[in-house]
Design a protein around this motif. Structure first.
Motif, PDB file in Angstrom:
ATOM      1  N   GLU A  39      26.737 -18.106 -15.890  1.00 43.76           N
ATOM      2  CA  GLU A  39      26.928 -18.046 -14.603  1.00 43.76           C
ATOM      3  C   GLU A  39      28.532 -17.851 -14.302  1.00 43.76           C
ATOM      4  O   GLU A  39      28.977 -17.180 -13.061  1.00 43.76           O
ATOM      5  CB  GLU A  39      26.463 -19.518 -14.115  1.00 43.76           C
ATOM      6  CG  GLU A  39      26.678 -19.606 -12.653  1.00 43.76           C
ATOM      7  CD  GLU A  39      26.172 -18.512 -11.528  1.00 43.76           C
ATOM      8  OE1 GLU A  39      25.310 -17.761 -12.164  1.00 43.76           O
ATOM      9  OE2 GLU A  39      26.311 -18.614 -10.308  1.00 43.76           O
ATOM     10  N   TRP A  95      30.061 -14.878 -12.022  1.00 40.15           N
ATOM     11  CA  TRP A  95      30.651 -15.304 -10.865  1.00 40.15           C
ATOM     12  C   TRP A  95      32.042 -14.281 -10.722  1.00 40.15           C
ATOM     13  O   TRP A  95      32.445 -13.784  -9.830  1.00 40.15           O
ATOM     14  CB  TRP A  95      30.718 -16.547 -10.587  1.00 40.15           C
ATOM     15  CG  TRP A  95      31.909 -17.072  -9.471  1.00 40.15           C
ATOM     16  CD1 TRP A  95      31.661 -17.008  -8.273  1.00 40.15           C
ATOM     17  CD2 TRP A  95      33.322 -17.083  -9.505  1.00 40.15           C
ATOM     18  NE1 TRP A  95      32.737 -17.103  -7.428  1.00 40.15           N
ATOM     19  CE2 TRP A  95      33.704 -17.359  -8.139  1.00 40.15           C
ATOM     20  CE3 TRP A  95      34.170 -17.378 -10.658  1.00 40.15           C
ATOM     21  CZ2 TRP A  95      35.127 -17.668  -7.809  1.00 40.15           C
ATOM     22  CZ3 TRP A  95      35.586 -17.490 -10.362  1.00 40.15           C
ATOM     23  CH2 TRP A  95      35.947 -17.720  -9.044  1.00 40.15           C
ATOM     24  N   PHE A 131      21.507 -19.514  -8.634  1.00 39.77           N
ATOM     25  CA  PHE A 131      21.955 -20.788  -9.670  1.00 39.77           C
ATOM     26  C   PHE A 131      22.240 -22.125  -8.756  1.00 39.77           C
ATOM     27  O   PHE A 131      22.908 -21.966  -7.935  1.00 39.77           O
ATOM     28  CB  PHE A 131      23.438 -20.226 -10.379  1.00 39.77           C
ATOM     29  CG  PHE A 131      23.482 -21.186 -11.334  1.00 39.77           C
ATOM     30  CD1 PHE A 131      23.080 -20.615 -12.705  1.00 39.77           C
ATOM     31  CD2 PHE A 131      24.244 -22.651 -11.361  1.00 39.77           C
ATOM     32  CE1 PHE A 131      23.214 -21.453 -13.819  1.00 39.77           C
ATOM     33  CE2 PHE A 131      24.632 -23.104 -12.751  1.00 39.77           C
ATOM     34  CZ  PHE A 131      23.819 -22.737 -13.902  1.00 39.77           C
ATOM     35  N   SER A 171      23.759 -15.237  -5.513  1.00 42.88           N
ATOM     36  CA  SER A 171      23.533 -16.038  -6.714  1.00 42.88           C
ATOM     37  C   SER A 171      22.624 -17.177  -6.379  1.00 42.88           C
ATOM     38  O   SER A 171      22.631 -17.908  -5.378  1.00 42.88           O
ATOM     39  CB  SER A 171      24.567 -16.837  -7.526  1.00 42.88           C
ATOM     40  OG  SER A 171      24.159 -17.887  -8.559  1.00 42.88           O
TER      41      SER A 171
END
Ligand code: CA
Length: 496
Positions: A216, A220, A158, A156
């Protein structure tokens, strides 16, 4: 073979305690997966597997990076307290091969150990009344930027910053004040009502109402299930997280994976009505630990015989919503030295375990520290626990009759079922003087002998009416089960 928590007489193990030594835990569970199944467990709750701010010493609740399951050199080590990501996956795979459901411990509420300070506009909040209007906005440096330099965007990209958080407990400008709201944010409304609003617990409080954060966290969750092989959740600190978000998150994961994804939430409140409010807000999408029942066990164990045992199940989730109750005696937070320390004193543990393992209601969770002891505190294993777990598998079937009719001695019986030969039992416990109680075990046992498996009491002959007079010693428990027919004949021969 996939098991679910609905398997008859299922049982969960909380497979850790707070003071485990660092290293090797995933390998230890891995090696013992089949043995755990043979002990009667159907589900295993593993500790948080991702990197915490204290690295290899973090029990797992001080979460830093949800994507680092012991794979990246962050916070001083690659491995977590329990081992590496590869060891974690291998451990889960072994547990699932052994037919066990695996619960991942999921901490969504907060983050600790930010990589960078940010200059943020925040407003001081009264920690005792967080519903009150916050103070004037001030510019402050906060630990709110998480870039995960050791992971380098793997899994990720993020990046977490102050826009992803509602509040913090620390600024460099005003270190003496302990709670700040990020300017422009508000606490979630659908959280526990203590302190006016209990959205904030610790660290940087995740703003689950931010749509990007929400997406997110769902992304996840999907990644986590696929990457780890876990197929159920223990959700941490749910009283501090928006209930509607939790319902949305769980239903998105269930929809996207097509799996049942059994989930149990930790809503730490002794008041049943708080648990019921949460269940109503989440559409009962998860089970909850029966915290009121734990509180009663704790109180009974600490009041030197003065506790009225008739109240043990009053106001508990187990009586109000048995299908959603996960019963437990102690856990990693209630053990000595921990934040919610409310340890059930050892002498009462056999009674508490017998009640959750032999009764009909609730899905029992056995604590590692009770099964194997807590050596760092000199706490020994509960010696009767293996016998009680065995009795759950062999005896605790059929109709239940509760005898909660006396302040000092209470009991229950199970009638057993024809398709589990030898099943049926009678249980008594006392927190004061011993004594006896007449209890119904079933008319099919008329004339049969019940022998005492736990408690060292003499056998009991069941009368024509299906009742027996069972006894218990001072401060103890006793569990009786039907003796095989041949034993009954021999016993009767010598007692003519
Ligand atoms: Ca929160």
């Amino acid at each position: 073979m996939t098991q679910t928590h609905k398997e008859l007489n299922g049982m969960m193990l909380q497979a850790f305690q707070w003071e485990l030594p660092s290293g090797g835990h995933w390998n230890l569970i891995h090696k013992n997966a089949r043995m755990l199944r043979r002990l009667g467990f159907t589900a295993i709750w593993l500790p948080p597997a991702y990197k915490g701010s204290a690295g290899a010493n973090d029990v797992g609740y001080g979460v830093y990076d949800l994507y680092d399951l012991g794979e990246f050199d962050q916070k001083g080590s690659v491995a977590t307290k329990y081992g590496t990501a590869a060891e974690y996956r291998a451990c889960i795979s072994a547990l699932r091969r052994a037919g066990l459901l695996v619960l991942a411990d999921v901490v969504l509420n907060h983050r600790l150990g930010a990589d960078e300070l940010e200059h943020v506009s925040v407003r001081p909040v009264n920690p005792e009344n967080r519903a009150a209007a916050p103070g004037e906005a001030m510019e402050a440096d906060c630990y709110t930027r998480f870039t995960f330099p050791g992971r380098k965007g793997r899994y990720s990209r993020f990046v977490w910053d102050h826009r992803c958080f509602t509040g913090v407990d620390y600024t460099t400008q005003d270190p003496s004040h302990s709670l700040f709201l990020v300017d422009g944010k508000r606490w979630a409304d659908d959280v526990d009502a203590e302190h006016g609003n209990f959205d904030y617990l610790m660290g940087a409080d995740v703003d689950v109402q931010n749509p990007e954060v929400k997406q997110e966290l769902i992304r996840w969750g999907i990644w986590y299930l696929k990457n780890s092989g876990a197929d159920a959740f223990r959700l941490d600190a749910v009283k501090h997280i928006s209930a509607s978000f939790l319902a949305e998150w769980l239903s998105a994961l269930r929809r996207k994976t097509g799996k049942e994804l059994f989930a149990v939430g930790e809503y730490w409140n002794y008041d049943l009505s708080a648990l019921e409010t949460f269940l109503a807000r989440t559409g009962s999408c998860m089970s909850l630990f029966d915290v009121p029942l734990h509180a009663h066990f704790n109180e009974a164990s600490r009041s030197g015989g003065a506790y009225d045992l008739r109240n043990l199940f009053a106001g508990t989730l187990t009586d109000a919503r048995p299908e959603l109750s996960v019963t437990f005696v102690d856990n990693h937070d209630t053990q000595p030295g921990q934040a919610l320390e409310s340890w059930v004193d050892g002498w009462f543990k056999p009674a508490a375990y017998a009640l959750i393992l032999l009764g009909r209601s609730g899905f029992p969770c056995v604590f590692w520290g009770d099964l194997y002891g807590i050596p760092s505190r000199g706490i020994k294993a509960v010696s009767q626990l293996p016998a009680l777990m065995r009795l759950r598998r062999t005896g605790a079937f059929g109709e239940e009759h509760r005898y909660f009719d006396d302040a000092d001695i209470v009991g229950l019986t199970r009638e057993g079922t024809a398709n589990v030969p030898g099943s049926g039992l009678a249980f008594l416990c006392t927190n004061a003087r011993g004594g006896e109680k007449r209890m119904y075990v079933g008319s099919r046992f008329a004339g049969q002998v019940f022998r005492c498996d736990v408690g060292g009491r003499p056998p009991v002959v069941i009368g024509r009416d299906g009742c027996g007079v069972f006894s218990v010693a001072d401060g103890g428990i006793s569990v009786y089960t039907p003796a095989p027919k041949l034993k009954t004949l021999i016993w009767r021969f010598f007692h003519r």
